[in-house]
Design a protein around this motif. Sequence first.
Motif, PDB file in Angstrom:
ATOM      1  N   TRP A 175      60.029 124.991  26.497  1.00 37.13           N
ATOM      2  CA  TRP A 175      60.176 126.104  27.424  1.00 37.13           C
ATOM      3  C   TRP A 175      58.838 126.520  28.019  1.00 37.13           C
ATOM      4  CZ3 TRP A 175      64.665 127.611  29.345  1.00 37.13           C
ATOM      5  CH2 TRP A 175      65.822 127.219  28.657  1.00 37.13           C
ATOM      6  N   LEU A 176      58.823 126.627  29.345  1.00 38.36           N
ATOM      7  CA  LEU A 176      57.646 127.050  30.079  1.00 38.36           C
ATOM      8  C   LEU A 176      58.066 128.124  31.081  1.00 38.36           C
ATOM      9  CD1 LEU A 176      57.689 123.597  30.031  1.00 38.36           C
ATOM     10  CD2 LEU A 176      55.272 124.093  30.356  1.00 38.36           C
ATOM     11  N   TYR A 177      57.090 128.690  31.785  1.00 34.14           N
ATOM     12  CA  TYR A 177      57.459 129.729  32.739  1.00 34.14           C
ATOM     13  C   TYR A 177      56.510 129.743  33.936  1.00 34.14           C
ATOM     14  CZ  TYR A 177      53.664 132.983  31.409  1.00 34.14           C
ATOM     15  OH  TYR A 177      52.443 133.583  31.203  1.00 34.14           O
ATOM     16  N   THR A 178      57.012 130.308  35.025  1.00 39.17           N
ATOM     17  CA  THR A 178      56.195 130.568  36.206  1.00 39.17           C
ATOM     18  C   THR A 178      56.365 132.032  36.598  1.00 39.17           C
ATOM     19  OG1 THR A 178      57.916 130.057  37.850  1.00 39.17           O
ATOM     20  CG2 THR A 178      56.559 128.214  37.060  1.00 39.17           C
ATOM     21  N   VAL A 179      55.367 132.547  37.300  1.00 37.17           N
ATOM     22  CA  VAL A 179      55.459 133.875  37.903  1.00 37.17           C
ATOM     23  C   VAL A 179      55.107 133.727  39.379  1.00 37.17           C
ATOM     24  CG1 VAL A 179      54.605 136.249  37.938  1.00 37.17           C
ATOM     25  CG2 VAL A 179      54.848 135.045  35.756  1.00 37.17           C
ATOM     26  N   ASN A 180      56.057 134.045  40.230  1.00 36.19           N
ATOM     27  CA  ASN A 180      55.877 133.894  41.679  1.00 36.19           C
ATOM     28  C   ASN A 180      55.484 132.475  42.049  1.00 36.19           C
ATOM     29  OD1 ASN A 180      56.369 136.679  41.762  1.00 36.19           O
ATOM     30  ND2 ASN A 180      54.191 137.172  41.699  1.00 36.19           N
ATOM     31  N   GLY A 181      56.070 131.500  41.343  1.00 33.47           N
ATOM     32  CA  GLY A 181      55.852 130.101  41.656  1.00 33.47           C
ATOM     33  C   GLY A 181      54.598 129.501  41.075  1.00 33.47           C
ATOM     34  N   VAL A 182      53.837 130.259  40.313  1.00 33.79           N
ATOM     35  CA  VAL A 182      52.586 129.778  39.718  1.00 33.79           C
ATOM     36  C   VAL A 182      52.751 129.693  38.205  1.00 33.79           C
ATOM     37  CG1 VAL A 182      50.123 130.255  39.399  1.00 33.79           C
ATOM     38  CG2 VAL A 182      51.224 130.792  41.578  1.00 33.79           C
ATOM     39  N   SER A 183      52.203 128.626  37.608  1.00 34.00           N
ATOM     40  CA  SER A 183      52.269 128.453  36.156  1.00 34.00           C
ATOM     41  C   SER A 183      51.034 129.072  35.504  1.00 34.00           C
ATOM     42  CB  SER A 183      52.343 126.956  35.801  1.00 34.00           C
ATOM     43  OG  SER A 183      53.504 126.361  36.339  1.00 34.00           O
ATOM     44  N   PRO A 184      51.163 130.218  34.851  1.00 35.75           N
ATOM     45  CA  PRO A 184      50.018 130.875  34.226  1.00 35.75           C
ATOM     46  C   PRO A 184      49.511 130.092  33.011  1.00 35.75           C
ATOM     47  CG  PRO A 184      51.849 132.418  34.559  1.00 35.75           C
ATOM     48  CD  PRO A 184      52.396 131.031  34.734  1.00 35.75           C
ATOM     49  N   THR A 185      48.267 130.325  32.678  1.00 33.28           N
ATOM     50  CA  THR A 185      47.702 129.729  31.468  1.00 33.28           C
ATOM     51  C   THR A 185      47.895 130.651  30.267  1.00 33.28           C
ATOM     52  OG1 THR A 185      45.532 130.661  32.024  1.00 33.28           O
ATOM     53  CG2 THR A 185      45.983 128.399  32.732  1.00 33.28           C
ATOM     54  N   ASP A 186      48.244 131.909  30.514  1.00 34.61           N
ATOM     55  CA  ASP A 186      48.471 132.864  29.429  1.00 34.61           C
ATOM     56  C   ASP A 186      49.840 132.662  28.799  1.00 34.61           C
ATOM     57  OD1 ASP A 186      46.024 134.264  29.719  1.00 34.61           O
ATOM     58  OD2 ASP A 186      46.864 135.389  31.406  1.00 34.61           O
ATOM     59  N   THR A 187      49.946 133.024  27.546  1.00 30.25           N
ATOM     60  CA  THR A 187      51.252 133.032  26.887  1.00 30.25           C
ATOM     61  C   THR A 187      52.052 134.239  27.393  1.00 30.25           C
ATOM     62  OG1 THR A 187      50.278 134.261  25.043  1.00 30.25           O
ATOM     63  CG2 THR A 187      50.426 131.864  24.817  1.00 30.25           C
ATOM     64  N   VAL A 188      53.359 134.233  27.149  1.00 29.87           N
ATOM     65  CA  VAL A 188      54.227 135.271  27.711  1.00 29.87           C
ATOM     66  C   VAL A 188      53.851 136.674  27.244  1.00 29.87           C
ATOM     67  CG1 VAL A 188      56.189 133.746  28.103  1.00 29.87           C
ATOM     68  CG2 VAL A 188      55.942 134.898  25.884  1.00 29.87           C
ATOM     69  N   ASN A 189      53.252 136.786  26.055  1.00 29.51           N
ATOM     70  CA  ASN A 189      52.886 138.108  25.543  1.00 29.51           C
ATOM     71  C   ASN A 189      51.556 138.604  26.087  1.00 29.51           C
ATOM     72  OD1 ASN A 189      51.943 135.928  23.946  1.00 29.51           O
ATOM     73  ND2 ASN A 189      51.271 137.355  22.363  1.00 29.51           N
TER      74      ASN A 189
END
Length: 268
Positions: free
Chosen positions: A94-108
């Motif tokens: 499982w991974l995530y994006t915010v506004n189409g960008v993949s952050p390097t930070d963890t979700v927390n």
Amino acid sequence: SALAAALAVSSYSISAFADDEKQMSVTVRIEGISKNLYYDTVEVPYTGDNLTVQNALMYVDEKNDDITISGIESGWITAVNDDMQATFGGWDGWLYTVNGVSPTDTVNNYNLSEGDSVVLYYGDPYGVGMQYPEVDASKISEGILTFTSQDTTYDADYNPSISTNPVTDATVEWGTDNGTVSYTTDENGSINIKYLTEGKHSLSISKLSENGIPLVLRLAPDYEINVSAKSDESSAESSEVSQESSIESSTTESSQPEVSTESSAEPT
């Protein structure tokens, strides 16, 4: 009395806490191995200065009986419902994006802003690879849609390099009044729609590896293209509830259709 004083302090603390509670509107979409699992705009309550991706996902988990996000409390998501990490025995998970960008930070550790769009998805970008399709509708007057992806690769020293590549051999479903028509993208990432008609058309794209790992991030479930022959311009608009972008191109023929692509989820 001491009891009265204690009650007064307690009452003040509760009131202060309630006054400090705020809400932030964010869009959350969850794409599982084989299908979309969740998509909505939610008003997430929070206190303090920041709302994290973890907070938003925990809220979705809490408010929806059909969504269980395992590991979210620790910040490392191991499963959503029955879609567990390493299902295919590799780096998939499982991974995530915010506004189409993949952050390097963890979700927390990633702080959200009002109107942000979060996509939690299953894939294996560091193993079999993953593409993030963008729709080019500039040639819709010819019935052509093209799908490209901004792909990141790394050299021997792990320095990133971004390039635009076609999304090839993907299955595209084009909605019509009589159901959906299936196409396969060619070497340029394009499809040629037959019998293009005016009106709103649903659009989806998918691609799986031989053993079933998603190789592209699906479009939002309500993604649509609206075609009308009323203008001498052809334009495309894409929005995922609160996120909007537009592409406009001029044409020389007054009979060229006008096209817009859009998706919108209604808040609960």
